[in-house]
Motif scaffolding. Structure first.
Motif, PDB file in Angstrom:
ATOM      1  N   ASN A  18      16.834  13.539 -12.744  1.00 34.80           N
ATOM      2  CA  ASN A  18      16.646  12.067 -13.019  1.00 34.80           C
ATOM      3  C   ASN A  18      16.885  11.556 -14.390  1.00 34.80           C
ATOM      4  OD1 ASN A  18      14.407  12.287 -14.789  1.00 34.80           O
ATOM      5  ND2 ASN A  18      13.941  13.952 -13.635  1.00 34.80           N
ATOM      6  N   ASP A  60      15.554   0.216  -9.230  1.00 38.13           N
ATOM      7  CA  ASP A  60      14.821   0.958  -8.193  1.00 38.13           C
ATOM      8  C   ASP A  60      13.848   2.234  -8.911  1.00 38.13           C
ATOM      9  OD1 ASP A  60      16.170  -0.412  -6.334  1.00 38.13           O
ATOM     10  OD2 ASP A  60      17.475   1.034  -5.624  1.00 38.13           O
ATOM     11  N   CYS A  61      12.830   2.183  -8.531  1.00 41.82           N
ATOM     12  CA  CYS A  61      12.078   3.004  -9.182  1.00 41.82           C
ATOM     13  C   CYS A  61      11.471   4.103  -8.164  1.00 41.82           C
ATOM     14  CB  CYS A  61      10.958   2.513  -9.936  1.00 41.82           C
ATOM     15  SG  CYS A  61      11.363   1.273 -11.072  1.00 41.82           S
ATOM     16  N   GLN A  62      11.122   5.226  -8.534  1.00 38.96           N
ATOM     17  CA  GLN A  62      10.653   6.494  -7.682  1.00 38.96           C
ATOM     18  C   GLN A  62       9.454   6.678  -8.540  1.00 38.96           C
ATOM     19  OE1 GLN A  62      13.025   9.778  -6.650  1.00 38.96           O
ATOM     20  NE2 GLN A  62      14.346   8.904  -5.381  1.00 38.96           N
ATOM     21  N   ARG A 122       5.812   9.153  -8.372  1.00 43.19           N
ATOM     22  CA  ARG A 122       5.290  10.386  -7.879  1.00 43.19           C
ATOM     23  C   ARG A 122       4.043  10.643  -8.491  1.00 43.19           C
ATOM     24  NH1 ARG A 122       8.551   9.886  -4.859  1.00 43.19           N
ATOM     25  NH2 ARG A 122      10.466  10.807  -3.990  1.00 43.19           N
ATOM     26  N   ASN A 159       9.857  -2.539   3.416  1.00 45.17           N
ATOM     27  CA  ASN A 159       9.322  -1.298   3.464  1.00 45.17           C
ATOM     28  C   ASN A 159       8.021  -1.022   4.005  1.00 45.17           C
ATOM     29  OD1 ASN A 159      10.972   0.048   2.273  1.00 45.17           O
ATOM     30  ND2 ASN A 159      10.340   0.339   0.155  1.00 45.17           N
ATOM     31  N   LEU A 177       6.184   7.423  -0.273  1.00 43.13           N
ATOM     32  CA  LEU A 177       7.618   7.572  -0.965  1.00 43.13           C
ATOM     33  C   LEU A 177       7.653   6.904  -2.376  1.00 43.13           C
ATOM     34  CD1 LEU A 177      10.097   6.679   1.857  1.00 43.13           C
ATOM     35  CD2 LEU A 177       9.839   8.543   0.597  1.00 43.13           C
ATOM     36  N   GLU A 223       8.167   3.801  -3.792  1.00 45.14           N
ATOM     37  CA  GLU A 223       9.461   3.334  -4.178  1.00 45.14           C
ATOM     38  C   GLU A 223       9.088   1.863  -4.487  1.00 45.14           C
ATOM     39  OE1 GLU A 223      12.456   3.843  -1.222  1.00 45.14           O
ATOM     40  OE2 GLU A 223      12.504   5.860  -1.412  1.00 45.14           O
ATOM     41  N   ARG A 229      11.061  -1.773  -6.390  1.00 44.78           N
ATOM     42  CA  ARG A 229      12.448  -2.385  -6.673  1.00 44.78           C
ATOM     43  C   ARG A 229      12.076  -3.567  -7.329  1.00 44.78           C
ATOM     44  NH1 ARG A 229      17.051  -3.038  -2.167  1.00 44.78           N
ATOM     45  NH2 ARG A 229      16.869  -0.622  -2.479  1.00 44.78           N
TER      46      ARG A 229
END
Ligand code: GAL
Ligand code: MG
Length: 972
Positions: free
Chosen positions: A24, A213-215, A217, A248, A258, A260, A262
């Motif tokens: 990442n 864009d961010c992920q 977790r 989404n 997910l 996510e 943005r």
């Protein structure tokens, strides 16, 4: 058995990792525990050998091959160092075991704890307190492992990192460089909140559009309700992308899991990023819990720019750029592939000062800091994946067992480096044939990052224009200039042509670099290339015990030369049986980063300001950049006159946009003596630049204003000339009389290109001189001699005429037809000791040769004899100066000799005979002679690049037939 070992991962190409966190672009360096320093260490003979109680220490990051173990560095170019076929590795397989305790901070309780190993070659096996944690391959990218469940905050844990040197992966890490083993980049331990940013992807366009864009977790699995991200760009808040959220939410396939998010913005009046104008913005992304508190933060320096291919042009922000590139390895003469931030910065600063604007990270993803520096200082980067299967290229490119490794390596590089504006092209690797494994990797990139082109040299099997292959760029290596031009003119060209490697810099080389650039700048479709390469990879070695000096060698070198008792080792110097010699020393800088003369050639070729012509008493100045005005530069005029004077005058650079020209008046009156006159525009930085203080020289374009008038022949006779019985001139300042020379100590190009072999077979290295006649007439002497080689005889005539204060020498040499391409035709003589300063009117001040003389302006130069010589690692022809009209060699009391040449000639003054240089294998073996060895060449062969690539062009070769040259020698 330990499950990590049970897999035998060093012989399983399908196993690229186990337990490794996906790559990442979140930078975790701040706040991390740095685990660099001495680790307990032992080197096992095989990965299966039992760990013993006998420990030494090893410094991390570093290569054990440079740290006093018995496993020494080995250099091979294309060959694998062992005979086993992929995916096998040899039984004798040095395996380093690194161990240390780590005190896990008590305040990390409840947090997610991650180990990051910056780089380990070639297989890494991780254990904590004896428990298996993970496996990683891909020697030049970091591997992260989640240790949350295996360590206890507030107590100590034993980390063991086992590094297996040879593996299935070695077969795809067969790059042309030293083989090492070790943990070559830093090791970190860091903690995050269980709710964390898993990745951040930034797209910043030249028009000002920004998308982040961010992920997200959560270590516990399901994401907690109510999390959200915010971001700011230099303090300005970014807006959430409501459209993305809505879509989404409506899309049944997208669950909250997910994670996510943005954000978007359009930045008005954005400062765009280019290599000339590397404007960066600070982006901060914050991940919040439902109560608004910040769980995680990720900081980025981003640049707004576009890269696209339109037709056959590569455009940055809509402009066609030139790629003035170099291939760069992570290299250091003491620490191998371990490089510090300061060292990388120094590399890039130097490149910037010499006009480079691009780097290919040959042949693997470089240290992460390199990309930060490229963003900041302004370089276009071709980021290359760690895949080179050179020796077994054909077997591996389509081998499904390696499919995973190809996609893994390319995708991990993209995931790590995608947010760097400097990265404009992804490279699938180097010299690995072309197969389905490449297409698979390219497919992944096209979906994941459609914002950048892909290149891969090997993809051009069916031609540079084939539109269907994985490469968007035609990126050949070492293509002759004519072939590139012919392709661009063929009407068949479909892609930008940017050579991934050209102008091989081994030893005294890079002939015809200026011809390449003349073609590039005048031929639509050609956009530049990457010189091979930045570094001479000489490792500092103690001559006494043959061991690498390692970190204790700090400072034991200067100006490209190793301190007494040391030398720059190349292939074979560590006793390797299989090796490729000095081919590892092929850079534009010495192992200590001292620039070689070619750097000055490059600086001039890359000049942002040009003098294009002199007409109507005016000089035409051109802005030769793509994006910048000239307002960052200062300049002054210099006029070099053959009467010995140099005049200067202030210069005001006109206000020009890129590509524009303007005429400016010549600020000098030329004297009416009819002598030669050269005007130079000395251009420097006006203010401090990040890569050079105010006043740093940027370029020195030059124009000839007037050619030399025909020489006047009013000769005042002097005392009679004396020759000995062999017809050799007797002169009090000379210890060896002027004789004919056709030999130069072969350059690497001469040797590896097979040229020197021909010369030797003709006997040019040992011509036998025989005097045929000596005729004396009124103090004038004519000597006719013959120089016999093995296939022909050269007739050489010297006519010595006494002139006031000295002697005039008229020479001719008649080369038989069979000597169709010799090194030089000229005179060599030796002087008495003590003449230690050379002053000349001609090109300089640095070394120049007929096909590498664009960066050495004509002027009056003065350099001490010792500094004239360039200490190439393997001694060879060196120290020449092109276009010399006259020179003096003098002692401190101003006595000495003066030589005037009939026309501009190649001259060299060194402490070494060509035979001394020919006989030595390393610079430290050379014993300087007390006097000077002086060569005056009627003709000198170009250098070319035949050690790997094209030889020099026909116009720089020496034809057979009659050569004539005259010179006058006087005492000062
Ligand atoms: C190329 C190769 C480089 C290097 C160079 C010669 O073929 O890609 O890694 O070997 O030639 O020095
Ligand atoms: Mg190779």
């Amino acid at each position: 058995m330990n499950p990590l070992w049970a897999l035998r991962p060093w012989e399983a190409p399908e196993v690229t990792s186990w337990g490794r966190i996906p790559m990442n672009a979140v930078d975790r360096r701040t706040g991390a525990l740095k685990l660099d320093g001495d680790w307990r260490f032992q080197l096992l003979p095989t990965p299966d050998a039992a760990v013993t109680d006998v420990w030494s220490t090893s410094y991390v990051p570093g290569a054990w091959t440079l740290q006093d173990t018995d496993d020494l560095p080995q250099y091979t170019n294309t060959r694998m160092p062992f005979p086993e076929f992929p995916p096998s590795s040899p039984t004798a397989n040095p395996t380093g075991v690194y161990e240390r305790e780590v005190d896990v901070p008590a305040e990390w309780a409840g947090r997610r704890i991650v180990l990051q190993v910056g780089a380990a070659e070639s297989v890494l096996l991780v254990q904590v307190d004896g428990r298996p944690v993970g496996i990683s391959k891909d020697s030049h990218l970091a591997a992260e492992f989640d240790l949350t469940d295996v360590v206890r905050p507030g107590s100590s844990a034993t980390l063991r990192l086992t590094v297996v040197k040879w593996s299935d992966a070695s077969h795809i890490e067969d790059q042309d460089q030293w083989w090492h083993g070790g943990i070559t980049r830093s090791v970190l331990l860091y903690a995050t909140d269980p709710l964390y940013l898993a990745d951040v992807t930034v797209r910043a366009r030249a028009g000002g559009a920004l998308r982040v864009d961010c992920q997200v977790r959560d270590a516990h699995g399901a994401l907690p309700d109510g999390w959200y991200v915010t971001g700011d760009l230099d303090g300005e808040c970014l807006a959430q992308d409501a459209e993305f959220d809505r879509v989404n939410a409506e899309d049944e396939r997208v669950s909250d899991f997910l994670g996510e998010a943005r954000m978007r913005a359009v930045v008005p009046d954005v400062r765009t990023w280019t290599a000339e104008t590397p404007g960066l913005y600070g982006l901060t992304v914050r991940l919040h819990r439902a109560d608004g508190t910040v769980a995680d933060t990720s900081r980025h320096r981003i640049g707004f720019r576009d890269v696209e291919i339109v037709g056959r042009d590569l455009l940055v922000n809509g402009e066609r750029i030139y790629v003035r590139g170099v291939n760069r390895h992570d290299f250091h003469p003491l620490t191998g592939r371990t490089v510090s931030y300061d060292d990388m910065r120094a590399d890039l600063v130097l490149l910037k000062r010499f006009g480079f604007n691009a780097i290919r990270t040959a042949h693997y993803p470089n240290d992460p800091a390199l990309y930060d520096l490229a963003d900041e200082l302004g370089f276009y980067v071709v980021d290359e994946a760690d895949i080179e299967s050179h020796d077994h290229a054909h077997e591996i490119a389509d081998d499904p067992r390696y499919l995973n490794a190809f996609v893994d390596r390319v995708s991990r590089m993209v995931l790590r480096d995608k947010n760097h504006p400097s990265v404009i092209i992804w490279s699938l690797g180097n010299e690995s044939d072309y197969g389905a494994n490449h297409d698979a990797a390219a497919g992944w990139v096209r979906r994941h990052d459609p914002t950048r082109p892909i290149q891969y040299e090997g993809a051009a099997k069916t031609g540079w224009a084939d539109p269907d292959v994985a490469s968007d760029i035609a990126c050949p290596m070492y293509a002759p200039i004519e072939d590139c031009v012919a392709h661009a003119l063929s009407g068949e060209q479909t892609k930008p042509l940017i050579q991934c490697e050209y102008s091989h810099a081994m030893g005294n080389s890079n002939g015809t670099l200026a011809d390449h650039w003349a073609a590039i700048e005048s031929t639509p479709g050609l956009q530049g290339g990457f010189i091979w390469e930045f570094w001479d990879h000489g490792i500092l070695q103690r001559v006494t015990d043959g061991r690498p000096a390692g970190r204790s060698g700090a400072g034991l070198y200067d100006k490209g030369v190793a301190a007494p008792g040391h030398r720059w080792a190349y292939g074979g110097d560590f006793g390797e049986k299989i090796h490729d010699g000095a081919f590892v020393a092929d850079g534009i800088v010495f192992p200590d980063r001292t620039p070689k003369p070619v750097m000055y050639e490059h600086r001039e070729i890359a000049a942002p300001v040009r003098l294009t012509c002199f007409r109507h008493e005016g000089l035409v100045v051109e802005n030769h950049q793509c994006f910048r005005g000239l307002d960052w530069l200062s300049a002054r005029w210099e006029l070099a006159l053959s009467d010995g004077r140099t005049l200067t005058a202030p210069a005001a650079l006109p206000d020009l946009i890129p590509g524009e020209t303007a005429a400016v008046p010549l600020p000098f009156e030329l004297p009416d003596d009819g002598g030669e006159a050269w005007v130079t525009l000395r251009v420097t930085t006006k203010d401090d630049e990040p890569w050079g203080p105010r006043g740093t020289e940027v370029c020195a374009p030059q124009l000839r204003l007037r050619a030399a008038a025909a020489p006047r022949n009013a000769v005042v006779p002097g005392p009679p000339v004396v020759v000995d019985t062999e017809g050799l001139l007797v002169h009090p300042l000379l210890t060896a009389a002027p004789t004919l020379s056709l030999w130069r100590a072969p350059t690497d190009n001469d040797e590896l290109g097979g040229i020197a072999l021909r010369w030797r077979s003709w006997g040019l290295d040992a011509l036998v001189r025989k005097v045929v006649s000596v005729r004396q007439d009124h103090g004038r002497v004519a000597v006719h001699a013959e120089y016999a080689g093995t296939i022909g005889v050269v007739r050489h005539v010297q006519v010595f005429t006494p002139v006031e204060g000295g002697v005039r020498v008229e020479e001719s040499a008649e080369l038989p037809e069979d000597f169709e391409d010799v090194a030089r035709v000229g005179t060599v003589f030796e002087t008495v000791p003590g003449l230690d300063l050379l002053e000349w009117f001609g090109q300089g001040p640095w070394e120049s040769y007929p096909d590498r003389s664009s960066g050495a302006p004509v002027g009056h130069h003065s350099v001490s004899v010792d500094d004239l010589f360039t200490p190439y690692l393997r001694p060879q022809e060196s120290g020449g100066r092109h276009g010399v009209r006259h020179f003096t060699l003098s002692a401190p009391d101003a006595t000495g000799l003066a030589v005037r040449l009939d026309e501009p000639r190649q001259v060299s003054v060194t402490r070494y005979r060509a035979e001394d240089l020919t006989a030595a294998a390393h610079h430290d073996e050379l014993v300087p002679r007390p006097g000077c060895v002086v060569h005056i060449d009627a003709a000198h062969r170009g250098l070319g690049t035949a050690s790997c690539g094209p030889d020099t062009s026909a116009s720089y070769l020496i034809p057979p037939g009659v050569h004539r040259w005259n010179w006058t020698l006087r005492a000062l």
